[in-house]
Design a protein around this motif. Structure first.
Motif, PDB file in Angstrom:
ATOM      1  N   ARG A   7       0.827  -1.203   0.000  1.00 59.80           N
ATOM      2  CA  ARG A   7       0.000   0.000   0.000  1.00 59.80           C
ATOM      3  C   ARG A   7       0.871   1.266   0.000  1.00 59.80           C
ATOM      4  O   ARG A   7       0.573   2.242  -0.683  1.00 59.80           O
ATOM      5  CB  ARG A   7      -0.919  -0.014   1.222  1.00 59.80           C
ATOM      6  CG  ARG A   7      -1.889   1.134   1.236  1.00 59.80           C
ATOM      7  CD  ARG A   7      -2.948   0.962   2.307  1.00 59.80           C
ATOM      8  NE  ARG A   7      -3.774   2.162   2.377  1.00 59.80           N
ATOM      9  CZ  ARG A   7      -4.728   2.473   1.520  1.00 59.80           C
ATOM     10  NH1 ARG A   7      -5.004   1.665   0.537  1.00 59.80           N
ATOM     11  NH2 ARG A   7      -5.422   3.591   1.655  1.00 59.80           N
ATOM     12  N   LEU A  11       0.682   4.188  -2.767  1.00 52.89           N
ATOM     13  CA  LEU A  11       0.462   5.583  -2.403  1.00 52.89           C
ATOM     14  C   LEU A  11       1.622   6.458  -2.869  1.00 52.89           C
ATOM     15  O   LEU A  11       1.433   7.567  -3.352  1.00 52.89           O
ATOM     16  CB  LEU A  11       0.303   5.709  -0.877  1.00 52.89           C
ATOM     17  CG  LEU A  11      -0.974   5.130  -0.293  1.00 52.89           C
ATOM     18  CD1 LEU A  11      -0.924   5.197   1.232  1.00 52.89           C
ATOM     19  CD2 LEU A  11      -2.177   5.892  -0.797  1.00 52.89           C
ATOM     20  N   TYR A  14       1.322   7.128  -6.541  1.00 52.63           N
ATOM     21  CA  TYR A  14       0.293   8.129  -6.835  1.00 52.63           C
ATOM     22  C   TYR A  14       0.806   9.525  -6.495  1.00 52.63           C
ATOM     23  O   TYR A  14       0.660  10.474  -7.255  1.00 52.63           O
ATOM     24  CB  TYR A  14      -0.970   7.851  -6.022  1.00 52.63           C
ATOM     25  CG  TYR A  14      -1.854   6.806  -6.621  1.00 52.63           C
ATOM     26  CD1 TYR A  14      -2.371   6.959  -7.904  1.00 52.63           C
ATOM     27  CD2 TYR A  14      -2.204   5.669  -5.897  1.00 52.63           C
ATOM     28  CE1 TYR A  14      -3.201   5.999  -8.451  1.00 52.63           C
ATOM     29  CE2 TYR A  14      -3.028   4.702  -6.436  1.00 52.63           C
ATOM     30  CZ  TYR A  14      -3.532   4.868  -7.716  1.00 52.63           C
ATOM     31  OH  TYR A  14      -4.345   3.933  -8.256  1.00 52.63           O
ATOM     32  N   TRP A  28       4.086  14.219   4.674  1.00 50.40           N
ATOM     33  CA  TRP A  28       3.087  13.197   4.962  1.00 50.40           C
ATOM     34  C   TRP A  28       3.733  12.009   5.695  1.00 50.40           C
ATOM     35  O   TRP A  28       3.179  11.468   6.649  1.00 50.40           O
ATOM     36  CB  TRP A  28       2.455  12.750   3.636  1.00 50.40           C
ATOM     37  CG  TRP A  28       1.130  12.085   3.795  1.00 50.40           C
ATOM     38  CD1 TRP A  28       0.274  12.188   4.856  1.00 50.40           C
ATOM     39  CD2 TRP A  28       0.504  11.213   2.868  1.00 50.40           C
ATOM     40  NE1 TRP A  28      -0.853  11.445   4.633  1.00 50.40           N
ATOM     41  CE2 TRP A  28      -0.740  10.834   3.419  1.00 50.40           C
ATOM     42  CE3 TRP A  28       0.858  10.723   1.619  1.00 50.40           C
ATOM     43  CZ2 TRP A  28      -1.617   9.976   2.764  1.00 50.40           C
ATOM     44  CZ3 TRP A  28      -0.027   9.883   0.979  1.00 50.40           C
ATOM     45  CH2 TRP A  28      -1.239   9.516   1.542  1.00 50.40           C
ATOM     46  N   ASN A 180      -2.029  13.720   7.441  1.00 50.40           N
ATOM     47  CA  ASN A 180      -2.478  12.542   8.192  1.00 50.40           C
ATOM     48  C   ASN A 180      -2.808  11.411   7.231  1.00 50.40           C
ATOM     49  O   ASN A 180      -3.385  11.632   6.168  1.00 50.40           O
ATOM     50  CB  ASN A 180      -3.729  12.888   9.002  1.00 50.40           C
ATOM     51  CG  ASN A 180      -3.510  14.092   9.894  1.00 50.40           C
ATOM     52  OD1 ASN A 180      -2.990  13.971  10.987  1.00 50.40           O
ATOM     53  ND2 ASN A 180      -3.880  15.270   9.409  1.00 50.40           N
ATOM     54  N   THR A 182      -4.809   8.844   8.092  1.00 48.51           N
ATOM     55  CA  THR A 182      -6.234   8.543   8.281  1.00 48.51           C
ATOM     56  C   THR A 182      -6.875   9.650   9.110  1.00 48.51           C
ATOM     57  O   THR A 182      -6.179  10.435   9.752  1.00 48.51           O
ATOM     58  CB  THR A 182      -6.441   7.210   9.037  1.00 48.51           C
ATOM     59  OG1 THR A 182      -5.786   7.320  10.307  1.00 48.51           O
ATOM     60  CG2 THR A 182      -5.895   6.038   8.259  1.00 48.51           C
TER      61      THR A 182
END
Lengths: 194, 580
Positions: A7, A11, A14, A28, A180, A182
């Motif tokens: 994952r 990410l 992207y 981040w 963040n 989440t």
């Protein structure tokens, strides 16, 4: 959310495709670590060497003392560290040519404050004067000729303090404006019933 | 001179979508944007209030010139260059942007489908005119848009709040969890706000990182806006040319009752330029579209019905409750405002015979949220001072709570209208709009009812009401929001406090708006009853389309952007079919 290696890689792919990706992704990734106050950048020092322009020296000293009584330094910084009086002076001096009404209001306020004896009083005397000025706020029927000064300074002082780094981050521990992975969901079962 | 296949005026939600649809089908498209180019990687940054000279309020001169905050005024409009006028009884404030991407650069992202109880409301209660489309007509376009842009939401199976194609919903914070429980205990529906904001990577865009800066411009494109979502694929076709700083002054007519193109004025040089196209699409925002039609011909272009400019609406804003939830008082700091979301309580009145109210027709949607915010607006209202006062502020800071009106349906009335001001012109010498706009009795009654329900919800949640601003930061009327203004005006931006709002209906103080203006070129089946057909094509001129809120015969109670985009997508299909 558990972030598997796959994952993270997805990410990363992207994010790197976007303009400004490196700055964003660096921040981040930092945010994925344990939360502390370091994500908030230091105070840029806009008021560090600020010399009052609107108030004269006596009025400025009185205003600074007044703001420190309203928001004192205790286990967290207060109005003095946040340079609230400096910010108020900055706003008022910037208003020249745009907002003479506010400037006139503050001149009248400082005149009224002087008439209470605040400027000349010692620390204990100043505490007593502020207490008397503030009484109408809590006591129905109480009056004070300088109550409007108390309200005016309190209002602008609250804004100056809680928009400063000292107020926003150190006193209130504001968590937003951060990167963040989440959004933290409510984890209190007792909030699911009323 | 080159003749483009299509000219699109405006680069916002509808213009961007149309550009993508048409270029993907091989059309050569020229997009004209009156505002400046925007580059998110340079123009959008996370900035704390203490990093700004004026802590978000803006320098005194800028505050007067722009409707935005210190963070986002550059993506707003310069009110000095772009004035408008109002009739004496009008309190309406027209919230605008002029930049590539338009208002979606700072929008509240609410992405709700309208339902047949809104499209066909006139058939149910006898007021106004039904839409020329039904939910069945719109559903494929809602599906298409949601699938592409990415909408987070939860499935609820409510007929008045149709489900869509959703990414996972964003988690609820503590205050939202409490309000959800309160709403359900009252027997009201409740769900996560449905937002064009990604909860996971989607179509090459990253998920939201919950910084809470949505209204200041998203730096990574996690929320929908054309510059992140629709314009990149359109540009990738090689078929789209974008000219920013190009202020369109009128549509030029050619032979055989067809639009030949438009004339625009270069912002900096003030030079007039003519461009031609086979198809002309106005997507410059609702009232600007109508202004262009009015500018293009004496009496208004495409105005055989005589209704161009009439039936202006904006969902009714105002009202609300603010205070604290004692359950949360003194709790730890949490990231409560990072998603700029909340819960939605869909309208549950006047949706069928069983829920019909005698006092008013139509309805409203409620929103609620709470918790930590960037700035404790309530602080100066808490009595006292000193260290105990500081502790009290911190204790309440995490327990803040708000219920606000997400938009109540405003009834369409012919006397609410826009026309060209006979005297005032903008910085390019183009006549500006004059707005005539007042609220009717039903509008007041809706807000009165909303206020009672909002207080009921607040009480059920155990909340303590405190006077103060109702809208949270980042939402219309809230601090830092595009339409924020110092309080006390009693109209939008200076939205009334909870207490003054409660008194407002009785005193008939002016109501607020929602930056959801619509109407002024409504759709109709019969050309005598409207300006546009159900495809947003003008009844009078076959190669002229108008995308935006113009077509709306009624506002409904949902946020309008998704429906505007769906109408635009449907219009594009219609246009493309005509080219075959």
């Amino acid at each position: 959310m558990d972030l598997t290696r796959r994952r993270w890689l997805r990410l990363t792919a992207y994010a790197l495709a976007l303009p400004g990706a490196s700055d964003f992704f660096t921040a981040w990734l930092k945010a994925a670590g344990p939360h502390d106050q370091h994500y908030a950048p230091p105070d840029p020092g806009l008021l560090k060497d600020y010399v009052p322009k609107f108030f004269d020296a006596a009025d400025f000293a009185a205003l600074e003392a007044f703001t420190a009584i309203l928001i004192p330094t205790d286990d967290t910084p207060g109005a003095r560290e946040a340079k609230c009086a400096h910010f108020i002076d900055f706003l008022l001096s910037s208003a020249t040519g745009f907002d003479t009404r506010s400037q006139d209001q503050w001149r009248a306020a400082m005149k009224a404050l002087r008439e209470t004896g605040f400027h000349a009083a010692d620390a204990k005397g100043r505490d007593e004067i502020v207490a008397a000025m503030a009484r109408p706020e809590r006591e129905r029927g109480a009056t004070h000729p300088a109550y409007f000064v108390y309200r005016l300074v309190k209002q602008q002082n609250a804004f100056a303090f809680y928009t400063s780094r000292a107020g926003m981050i150190e006193a209130l521990d504001y968590r937003g404006n951060s990167f963040n992975v989440t959004f933290p969901a409510c984890d209190h079962p007792e909030h699911r019933t009323v | 001179m080159k003749t483009y296949d299509a000219i699109i005026v405006g680069s916002g939600a509808c213009g961007g979508w149309a550009a993508m649809e048409l270029t993907k089908k091989g059309m050569d498209v020229l997009m004209l944007e009156a505002g400046a180019h925007v580059d998110p990687s340079k123009d959008f940054h996370h900035r704390f209030l203490y990093e700004l000279d004026y802590r978000g309020q803006g320098a005194p001169g800028l505050v007067r010139r722009y409707s935005g905050s210190e963070r986002n005024y550059k993506i707003m409009i310069d009110d000095v260059e772009n004035p408008y006028t109002t009739s004496p009884e009008t309190t309406y404030r027209w919230g605008r942007s002029r930049c590539l991407g338009g208002r979606t650069l700072h929008w509240a992202r609410a992405t709700d489908r309208m339902a047949d109880y809104e499209f066909k409301a006139a058939s149910r209660d006898g007021y106004g005119m039904d839409w020329a489309v039904s939910y069945a007509d719109m559903k494929p376009y809602y599906d298409r848009i949601e699938s592409f842009v990415g909408v987070s939401g939860a499935y609820e199976n409510l007929p008045q709040f149709p489900d869509g194609v959703f990414l996972p919903a964003m988690p609820l914070n503590c205050a939202e969890t409490i309000f959800t429980a309160a709403s359900r205990s009252l027997g009201w529906p409740s769900t996560h706000r449905r937002l064009s904001q990604l909860t996971r990577p989607h179509n090459g865009r990253p998920a939201c990182h919950y910084c809470g800066n949505c209204v200041n411009g998203c730096d990574v494109g996690a929320m929908f806006n054309p510059i992140a979502v629709t314009l990149p694929p359109a540009l990738a076709t090689g078929k789209l040319e974008i000219r920013t700083d190009s202020v369109v002054a009128r549509v030029r007519m050619g032979k055989e009752n067809r639009a030949q193109g438009v004339t625009y004025i270069e912002r900096a040089t003030k030079t007039a330029v003519d461009v031609d196209a086979t198809w002309v699409i106005l997507a410059a925002s609702t009232l600007e579209n109508t202004r262009l039609l009015l500018l293009s011909e004496k009496g208004g272009l495409a105005n055989s019905s005589g209704l161009l400019g009439h039936y202006m609406m904006d969902q009714v804003g105002g009202g609300g409750v603010t205070g604290i939830l004692p359950k949360l008082k003194g709790g730890p700091a949490r990231l409560d405002d990072g998603k700029q979301a909340g819960i939605t309580i869909p309208n549950f009145q006047n949706i069928d015979a069983k829920t019909q109210r005698k006092e008013f027709i139509r309805g409203y949607v409620m929103n609620a949220t709470g918790g930590q915010t960037e700035f404790p607006q309530f602080a100066a209202n808490v009595p006292g001072y000193g260290s105990e006062w500081k502790k009290e502020i911190k204790s309440r800071y995490v327990a803040q709570a708000r219920v606000w009106n997400a938009g109540a349906e405003m009834l369409a009335r012919k006397e609410n209208l826009v026309e060209l001001d006979p005297e005032v012109k903008d910085a390019w010498g183009i006549p500006v709009l004059r707005i005539h706009f007042t609220h009717g009795d039903n509008d007041y009654k809706l807000i009165e009812d909303f206020q009672q329900r909002a207080e009921e919800l607040f009480r059920k949640a155990g909340g303590e009401v405190m006077p103060g601003p109702v809208s949270p930061a980042g939402f219309p009327g809230g601090p830092g929001a595009p339409d924020s203004r110092p309080p006390a005006s009693g109209t939008r931006g200076g939205e009334p406090s909870a207490l003054s709002a409660m008194e407002a209906p009785r005193r008939r103080r002016p109501l607020g708006g929602s930056i959801h203006e619509s109407g002024t070129a409504r759709m109709s089946v019969d050309p005598r009853e409207g300006v546009l057909n159900s495809y947003c094509q003008t009844h009078d001129i076959p190669n002229l389309y108008v995308f935006g809120g113009n077509a709306f015969p009624s506002t409904g109670d949902k946020h309008p952007t998704l429906t505007m985009m769906a109408l635009a997508a449907r219009g594009c299909d219609h246009l493309l079919a005509k080219t075959k």
